[in-house]
Design an enzyme around this catalytic site. Structure first.
Site, PDB file in Angstrom:
ATOM      1  N   HIS A   1     -42.478 -49.226   4.400  1.00 48.79           N
ATOM      2  CA  HIS A   1     -43.554 -48.248   4.582  1.00 48.79           C
ATOM      3  C   HIS A   1     -43.036 -46.831   4.356  1.00 48.79           C
ATOM      4  O   HIS A   1     -43.663 -46.026   3.666  1.00 48.79           O
ATOM      5  CB  HIS A   1     -44.142 -48.343   5.999  1.00 48.79           C
ATOM      6  CG  HIS A   1     -45.129 -49.439   6.190  1.00 48.79           C
ATOM      7  ND1 HIS A   1     -44.758 -50.757   6.247  1.00 48.79           N
ATOM      8  CD2 HIS A   1     -46.473 -49.411   6.361  1.00 48.79           C
ATOM      9  CE1 HIS A   1     -45.836 -51.503   6.446  1.00 48.79           C
ATOM     10  NE2 HIS A   1     -46.893 -50.708   6.518  1.00 48.79           N
TER      11      HIS A   1
ATOM     12  N   HIS B   1     -39.229 -50.915  13.651  1.00 46.63           N
ATOM     13  CA  HIS B   1     -38.033 -50.523  12.894  1.00 46.63           C
ATOM     14  C   HIS B   1     -37.090 -49.743  13.788  1.00 46.63           C
ATOM     15  O   HIS B   1     -37.510 -49.085  14.736  1.00 46.63           O
ATOM     16  CB  HIS B   1     -38.394 -49.616  11.708  1.00 46.63           C
ATOM     17  CG  HIS B   1     -38.895 -50.337  10.520  1.00 46.63           C
ATOM     18  ND1 HIS B   1     -38.088 -51.126   9.727  1.00 46.63           N
ATOM     19  CD2 HIS B   1     -40.130 -50.394   9.967  1.00 46.63           C
ATOM     20  CE1 HIS B   1     -38.804 -51.628   8.743  1.00 46.63           C
ATOM     21  NE2 HIS B   1     -40.051 -51.207   8.868  1.00 46.63           N
TER      22      HIS B   1
END
Length: 160
Positions: free
Chosen positions: A82, A130
């Site tokens: 992303h 993450h």
């Protein structure tokens, strides 16, 4: 903040960025701006490809967290796709804008693009899908790829 970051994180997904990049690239192509179309689309797709190759190579598991705000993505953690995609898209747009004559408008849009890319990265850490290092490397990879592609396209294509 939860709703804000759940919403902004999708801005870095291919489901959002790819149709947007395709549409903008088609408009550039129709206007004879082949280099700009190639930079935007190639920047996004190349960054996505590179981060997904690295995900397979490093095979870093995602953070182990309970009570997530979003579903844990099924792929590996390192690097953040992303973030890499958002940075690649934003830098490609910023480079294209930098060739325009309207400096004030370009600076405002540059700031918005930078804020978008940073917020996507922050959202990935905030949502706990993450590690910070995933986001930093994703951003670095996306940015470096677009800058390299810009240089390569400058060698092969005339400036639009």
């Amino acid at each position: 903040m939860d709703l804000f970051f759940r919403t902004i994180t999708w801005g870095g997904s291919l489901m959002v960025l790819l149709p947007l990049a395709l549409l903008i690239s088609l408009l550039f192509y129709a206007r004879g701006r082949i280099g700009d179309a190639a930079l935007l689309l190639g920047g996004l797709l190349g960054a996505s490809l590179f981060v997904h190759i690295l995900k397979r190579l490093f095979a870093r598991p995602r953070p182990e967290v309970e009570n997530l705000l979003v579903a844990m993505p099924p792929d590996f953690s390192f690097p953040s796709a992303h973030t890499g995609q958002a940075v690649a898209f934003s830098i490609a747009c910023a480079l294209i804008l930098s060739r325009q004559n309207e400096l004030t408008g370009a600076l405002v849009i540059w700031g918005m693009l930078l804020a978008f890319a940073v917020l996507v990265g922050v959202s990935r850490v905030y949502l706990q899908v993450h590690y910070l290092s995933d986001v930093l490397v994703g951003a670095l990879l996306g940015g470096c790829w677009v800058l390299l592609l810009s240089r390569l396209l400058g060698l092969w294509l005339p400036r639009s």
